[in-house]
Design a protein around this motif. Sequence first.
Motif, short mmCIF file in Angstrom:
data_model
loop_
_atom_site.label_atom_id
_atom_site.label_comp_id
_atom_site.label_asym_id
_atom_site.label_seq_id
_atom_site.Cartn_x
_atom_site.Cartn_y
_atom_site.Cartn_z
N GLU A 147 0.85 -1.15 -0.05
CA GLU A 147 -0.10 -0.08 -0.13
C GLU A 147 0.79 1.17 0.01
N SER A 148 2.11 1.18 0.04
CA SER A 148 3.14 2.25 0.27
C SER A 148 3.70 2.75 -1.02
N ASP A 149 4.22 3.93 -0.92
CA ASP A 149 4.88 4.32 -2.10
C ASP A 149 6.42 4.88 -1.75
N ILE A 150 6.71 4.22 -0.64
CA ILE A 150 8.21 4.46 -0.13
C ILE A 150 9.05 3.92 -1.00
N GLU A 151 10.17 4.55 -1.19
CA GLU A 151 11.24 4.13 -2.29
C GLU A 151 12.34 3.26 -1.54
N PRO A 152 12.38 2.13 -1.77
CA PRO A 152 13.28 1.29 -1.37
C PRO A 152 15.03 1.73 -1.25
N ASN A 153 15.67 1.32 -0.43
CA ASN A 153 16.73 1.71 -0.35
C ASN A 153 17.87 0.39 -0.25
N GLY A 154 17.33 -0.78 -0.62
CA GLY A 154 18.23 -1.91 -0.38
C GLY A 154 19.52 -1.91 -1.35
N ARG A 155 19.69 -1.59 -2.28
CA ARG A 155 20.66 -1.32 -3.17
C ARG A 155 21.97 -1.26 -2.33
N GLU A 156 21.90 -0.05 -1.67
CA GLU A 156 23.17 0.34 -1.00
C GLU A 156 23.49 -0.70 0.07
N ALA A 157 22.57 -1.31 0.76
CA ALA A 157 22.89 -2.36 1.69
C ALA A 157 23.58 -3.63 0.96
N ALA A 158 23.27 -4.02 -0.47
CA ALA A 158 23.50 -4.82 -1.16
C ALA A 158 25.43 -4.58 -1.58
N ARG A 159 25.49 -3.25 -1.57
CA ARG A 159 26.98 -3.11 -1.91
C ARG A 159 28.13 -3.77 -0.90
N GLU A 160 27.52 -4.03 0.32
CA GLU A 160 28.14 -4.65 1.16
C GLU A 160 28.56 -6.11 1.01
N VAL A 161 27.71 -6.66 0.01
CA VAL A 161 28.17 -8.26 -0.36
C VAL A 161 28.09 -8.32 -1.85
N SER A 162 28.84 -7.37 -2.39
CA SER A 162 29.00 -7.51 -3.78
C SER A 162 29.97 -8.66 -3.91
N VAL A 163 29.72 -9.20 -5.27
CA VAL A 163 30.72 -10.30 -5.50
C VAL A 163 32.17 -9.88 -5.78
N GLU A 164 32.50 -8.69 -6.03
CA GLU A 164 33.94 -8.18 -6.08
C GLU A 164 34.34 -8.15 -4.48
N ARG A 165 33.55 -7.69 -3.76
CA ARG A 165 34.20 -7.65 -2.21
C ARG A 165 34.30 -9.00 -1.75
N THR A 166 33.43 -9.76 -1.70
CA THR A 166 33.59 -10.99 -1.26
C THR A 166 34.74 -11.89 -2.03
N ALA A 167 34.87 -11.45 -3.23
CA ALA A 167 35.99 -12.01 -4.05
C ALA A 167 37.25 -11.63 -3.25
N ASP A 168 37.51 -10.40 -2.91
CA ASP A 168 38.46 -9.78 -2.27
C ASP A 168 38.90 -10.74 -1.04
N GLN A 169 37.69 -10.90 -0.23
CA GLN A 169 37.95 -11.65 0.98
C GLN A 169 38.35 -13.30 0.66
N MET A 170 37.92 -13.92 -0.22
CA MET A 170 38.22 -15.26 -0.52
C MET A 170 39.62 -15.31 -1.06
N ILE A 171 40.21 -14.17 -1.92
CA ILE A 171 41.48 -14.31 -2.07
C ILE A 171 42.60 -14.25 -0.90
N ASP A 172 42.24 -13.39 0.42
CA ASP A 172 43.04 -13.58 1.44
C ASP A 172 42.93 -14.85 2.00
#
Length: 325
Positions: free
Chosen positions: A274-299
Amino acid sequence: MHVLTLTTNADAPFMNEQMRALERRGVSFSTLSVSGEGDGGNSRSPIDYLRYFPEVIAEAGNDYDLVHAHYGLIAPMALAQLRKPVVLSLWGSDLYGPVGPVSRACAPLCDELVVMSEEMQSTLGRPCEVIPDGVDLEKFQPKPQAEARRAVGWDEDDYQILFPYLPERDVKNYPRARRIVNAVNGRLERPVRLQAVHGVDHDTVPDYMNAADALLLTSRSEGSPNSVKEALACNTPVVSVDVGDVSERLAGVSPSLVSDDDSDLIDELVSILESDIEPNGREAAREVSVERTADQMIDVYERVSGTRVSESSPDDVARAPEPLD
């Protein structure tokens, strides 16, 4: 660096996306999967796994820096070869399901243990690397809902709730999702449809995410559900039970809700629709981008192998890993 990947499912999108991101950083892979048919290692016969032992031992004798086993059921095969260090990634169902005892027995014998969430680490009761599967932010992006609905064939005038799993998978608890959506349907004038989506090409999943008004997760157990991260990347609201790392992923995300109470889940779905709120989920998704998690796996890879990864040049073409014949 060259890695031998062992898996029950060579087609797992989240695993292959991670491997492609690692290839862009200079890691090369050969993939050896268990023969026969199976989903997450649950349907193959014991003979399939017995045959896998000598295959792994023979292949590990080649020029690899380490062995990375994906899924707890094949950890014994990875450990049976004694030549290369072993990284074991647990996916969630191999810790909470019937395979759990195998995963727990093998975990302390591996050189590094990777889990998807803090909850999984707590369940194991031992230090682990917490590296959730990353989401490809280039593939999963917001797009107009009307365009996405035309792509997937959903009615544009109805509310659409996405349930991104096979309804017959007991751990995903489809009956609970159906009860919740039925209750929501009774409170709104427009029809509310529960869309169970499974077995589609992964390249089409962004269309389903963008076509949905919300994603509903009712699983009994999870590690770090990829569907939640993919929904966030598309700015699709998520309503979920408190499972895996969902609470962490949805922290600060609006609109969204994590609750184990059906009444709360129903109320939030009604509010979102029922709402028209603009979601902000994409900003949270940046924390688990495949590029960021790949850096962790490299370590992890560098620590286990004692070898530094030499990154590919920008002109190198990243290719999907090819399974061994």
